[in-house]
Scaffold this active site. Sequence first.
Site: not given
Lengths: 128, 384
Positions: B73, B201-202, B241, B326
């Site tokens: 993200a 975000s994953g 990639t 964070c």
Amino acid sequence: MTTYNQKITDLFHTAKYYGRLDSPLAIRSAKQFAADQDSSVEFLLTIEDLVITNIGYLAKGNPVIIACCEYAARELHNSSIYEMQSFDYTFIADKLELNNNNLHGAILVHETLGIILAEYNKTETSML
Amino acid sequence: MLNIDRYFDYMASTPMDKEVVAAMEPYFDYVGNPHSHHKFGQRGSQAIALAQQQVANCIGAQSPKEIIFTSGATEANNLAIKGVAEFYQHLGKHIITTKTEHSSVSNTIDSLLSADFRVSYVKLDQDGIVDLADLRSKITSETILISIMHVNSEIGVIQPLQEIGRIANEHGILLHTDAAQAVGKIPLNVKKMQLSLASFSGHKAYGPQGIGCLYVNSSPKVRLNPLFAGGGQQYGLRSGTQPVQLIVGLGKAFDLAHDGQHQDYQHAKKLQNRLIEALSFIDNVDIHGSLEYRVPHNLNLTFKNVDIDALLLAMDDFALSTASACVTTKQQGSKVVANIGKDIQSARHTLRISIGRFTTDMAMDDFITMLLAKVSWLRSIAGA
């Protein structure tokens, strides 16, 4: 989360000297606030024949402050008032391996005990 | 071995769902480049196409081509904000946001100030919700972008994005949202909310870390300058990639989030209610942010006369946090809590409790028992 050394962590988790004293004898006490007013330390002592027969503390603050209070209480309980005179912040910092960021806890304890000691010396001298 | 029952920091990162791991497993030994035309490459590109479709379905996108995969993200927020700023700066250099955004949004916007961009901050009420009248008043002919987080990562409040989208659309302004904390927690539909851009975000949605995506509206088409140059993959917006395994995991995570959102919500709501009820037995607890407009997966609290560092160490068997994982510094405390009108002491001593799909009733009961005991213990030490 802030990380603390093992000595701080152990003293914090096993704190037992906190709380007010329930003593028939005269209790000497002093309370000091940290500069930011966010933390405070209060020590309560009974002194008989120059010996600290009972000691307790109230600490509002981070684990370093609580650990410093606990260490001081453990060391000073049943010690003579003369030992308290040499119990300064550098001694606490050395024993608890405090780094510069954590010195505030030792200083707060040192200052609070210093007030009690000064008051004790003043009253005892005046009684003489 | 860490015990997942002690994990109460889902808003920092969610554990990967076993079904996500299972979906990724066949690709751990993937050979080839998904951008190659041979069969090895095609196996990867087909897996990516499926993941794009899964993400598009989850967020209500019109086309899978509106999904651009990023490293997370943070990169998606950077791509959205810097990409718009650079491409549309000839139309104006004014951006509107809030003071409670994730640092990957606020610091990115701050970085544009040196390029003569101006930023306005929308007022929030004491519950942390955007003041829509103030938002309208901040709009100028120079405004090119509004960026407002959907679900706040610290206090869990939900911003009224549908209304914000209507306002942005009325004025022809692009609307970006950091929706990383919204996926799987509340229903999502980028079209209904009239979003131009949305970051995801994953690992905030039971997927893998190191992968995220940006939704880029194709109708009307949003144009972006890419963050960096390269082979021009992903429609020229994000060269490099693509990591097949991670993208497969993200797609599966969003698929599960879409199908299980209602169930996850009800589960979290039940646990949150249990926690709120338990907190009613403690004096002087301040819950930050709206209780009405918030996800049930989060509570952000301050206990009066309890130092947050002491509480975290007292409960060091549990994974908890003070604010966004964070950002916060001890002196300033939570910028989110400080910016919704709470005093500095409250902001310094916030506890963020976040729960999720794998938090059990028993884990919550154990947590509550420990929390009540430790708050009481620390108050005894403080003489409060």
